[in-house]
Enzyme design. Sequence first.
Site: not given
Length: 232
Positions: A56, A147, A151, A175, A217
């Site tokens: 990441d 993204c 998330y 998140y 993802e």
Amino acid sequence: MMSESTVTHAIRRPFSEELWDAIVPTYKAILDHPFITGLVDGTLPRDAFRHFVVQDSHYLRDYARALALCAAKAPTEDDVRAFASDAVGAIAAEQDMHSAFMADLGGSAEQAATAPVGPTTQAYTSYLLATVYGGSFLDGLAAVLPCYWIYARVGEELLERSSPDPLYRRWIAAYGDEAFQSVVRRVVALADRAGEEATDGQRAGARDHFVTTSRYEWMFWDAAWRREAWPV
């Protein structure tokens, strides 16, 4: 008198609804993935989480570049400022949150920076940058949107379940936090605005990018679960 094409354009549903409907099976697969369920029940191996954090860190550096390119193509000054701010935020996340996670995992940000970029990370960021560079603003926005949005949805979902592991609880909280959720709502609203002005063909092309990066993802979490490395 309105033409048939004008009427069709006027009654189209919000672009965000069209986008999300296209990835419902992918999102369900993400929630059902053992990496995600392992975060919730605390059984996720630390090595898998470390792999995720390292990759990441690599991903977010290129994601920040993609956001900066979206800023350059954005339709209004407010949108330019927002994407530029998000690009800075992506770098800050890489430097701060990931450094803290690496320290908790017995490593350092320097170690993460020198670790090899994995196959899925390389493929995902290459696709992102190619789409944002070569496509329209709507194409680029659709490519970077998963993204943000996935998330946020995952964070929101997992926040209700929490985790017995304090490290994983911190990741979930980051998140599920309202500050992040509000940023995502702003980008989704922009997708609706940009999609409203696009033709059906342009929306279809952008939707394909959205579906592809949503699949990436899932692949990103799966790569961490498998501790993916280059086969040769």
